[in-house]
Design a protein around this motif. Structure first.
Motif, short mmCIF file in Angstrom:
data_model
loop_
_atom_site.label_atom_id
_atom_site.label_comp_id
_atom_site.label_asym_id
_atom_site.label_seq_id
_atom_site.Cartn_x
_atom_site.Cartn_y
_atom_site.Cartn_z
N GLY A 99 0.82 -1.21 0.00
CA GLY A 99 0.00 0.00 0.00
C GLY A 99 0.84 1.25 0.00
N GLY A 100 0.91 1.91 -1.16
CA GLY A 100 1.65 3.17 -1.24
C GLY A 100 3.08 2.96 -1.67
N VAL A 101 3.89 3.94 -1.39
CA VAL A 101 5.29 3.89 -1.80
C VAL A 101 6.07 4.76 -0.82
CG1 VAL A 101 4.99 5.84 -3.43
CG2 VAL A 101 6.82 4.19 -3.83
N GLY A 102 7.36 4.51 -0.67
CA GLY A 102 8.20 5.37 0.16
C GLY A 102 8.63 4.75 1.46
N LEU A 103 9.42 5.51 2.17
CA LEU A 103 10.06 5.03 3.38
C LEU A 103 9.12 5.08 4.58
CD1 LEU A 103 12.86 4.15 4.56
CD2 LEU A 103 13.24 6.56 5.09
N VAL A 104 9.03 3.98 5.31
CA VAL A 104 8.32 3.98 6.59
C VAL A 104 9.32 4.33 7.69
CG1 VAL A 104 6.96 2.62 8.22
CG2 VAL A 104 6.65 2.28 5.74
N LYS A 105 10.42 3.60 7.73
CA LYS A 105 11.44 3.88 8.76
C LYS A 105 12.73 3.13 8.46
CE LYS A 105 9.20 0.40 11.62
NZ LYS A 105 8.29 0.19 12.74
#
Ligand code: M3P
Ligand code: FE
Length: 303
Positions: A57-63
């Motif tokens: 779900g989505g794109v990019g950095l969580v942590k």
């Protein structure tokens, strides 16, 4: 005491099945665990439970997770971060699958960084007793381990000060506007013995530019490039070499659009390693030494 290394990168991907083909089949990581909506991956030369977490779900950095050498380090780093003005919270065992207690810090750049000491030890296929130098049945690129992450920040000076003062990182290389009146544009910082464990360049807060896998040398890097072509992985730039860190590199994208890098070579750092300075007029040589050309989208495509 201290931070030892980048331990895990947790990113969002739009489609977990597409991502499995990329991280599993092409890069050759193994699934360490699966929960609803998350897949945990480990590379072959990593002993800990996982190093990449994919969340659907989505794109990019969580942590980002960094492993510290002793449990006591967590208290020290927590205090220092609070004194620096960062919001911190304690995370407990089980908040992250297979990871113990830790400290979660919101960086001045708005990224989430987790420090932990304990994580389930699973070992490797090759083991630690008379080990073979590589797995007998490698898959795809067969990346041995993750290496570093590069994020963007509105205030590189502040983030560099955070990593130096709170976590004892040192800059191996810095990119400044001009040495007479230096405004910091980027910093490549280490806590171990590689040129960088974290790096950041000026840009919006909270974004990921890429995270990188280590490869042994130029020929394995070239072979990775061949596999990217075979598997239709979108390649951003490379193979080429960085002036900064001297690493050889290919940048490419996962199916969700998160940028990955395979990185080989680079020098060894040590306690009294002197900081190298690059000036903005030499930026293209610093980033891509051979081609000396910057693609606009290289700095603007972030997740
Ligand atoms: C690296 C590296 C940028 C520079 C990137 C350099 C984003 O990825 O590993 O040295 O400007
Ligand atoms: Fe990199």
């Amino acid at each position: 005491m201290g931070v030892m290394r980048l331990g895990y990168v947790h990113v969002r991907v739009t489609d977990l099945d597409d991502a499995r083909k990329h991280y599993g089949d092409t890069l050759g990581m193994s699934v360490a665990a699966e929960t609803s909506g998350r897949v945990y991956y480990k590379a072959w030369d990593e002993y800990d439970h996982h190093s990449v977490v994919l969340e659907g779900g989505g794109v990019g950095l969580v942590k980002l997770g960094y492993k510290v050498s002793r449990s006591d380090d967590l208290d020290v780093f927590e205090k220092r971060s609070q004194q620096f003005g960062c919001v911190t919270e304690r995370m407990s065992q089980g908040d992250n699958l297979a990871v113990g207690d830790g400290v979660r810090i919101t960086l001045p750049s708005e990224h989430t960084l987790e420090l932990y000491h304990e994580i389930e030890y699973v070992g490797t296929e090759t083991g630690v007793l008379n080990p073979d130098p590589e797995p007998r049945h490698p898959r795809g690129v067969s990346v041995p381990h993750i290496d570093h992450a590069l994020v963007t920040t509105e205030d590189p000076e502040l983030l560099e000060r955070f990593f130096a003062e709170c976590l004892d990182f040192r800059p191996a290389e810095r990119l400044v506007t001009d040495p007479a009146q230096p405004e910091l544009l980027g910093s490549w910082m280490f806590c171990g013995n590689s040129p960088h464990d974290i790096a950041f360049v000026k840009g919006p807060n909270g974004k990921l530019h890429h995270f990188a896998y280590h490869l042994t040398d130029w020929s394995t890097l070239l072979r990775a490039g061949d596999l990217f072509a075979m598997d239709d992985v979108p390649v951003d730039i490379g193979p080429t070499r960085h002036g900064i860190t001297r690493g050889t590199t290919i940048y490419f994208f996962d199916p969700a659009g998160n940028r990955n890098e395979v990185f080989a070579g680079g020098y060894t750092t040590y306690e009294d390693f002197p900081t190298i300075t690059w000036t903005a007029d030499q930026l293209t040589k610093g980033i891509f030494y051979i081609g000396r050309e910057m693609k606009d989208t290289f700095l603007s495509t972030l997740t």
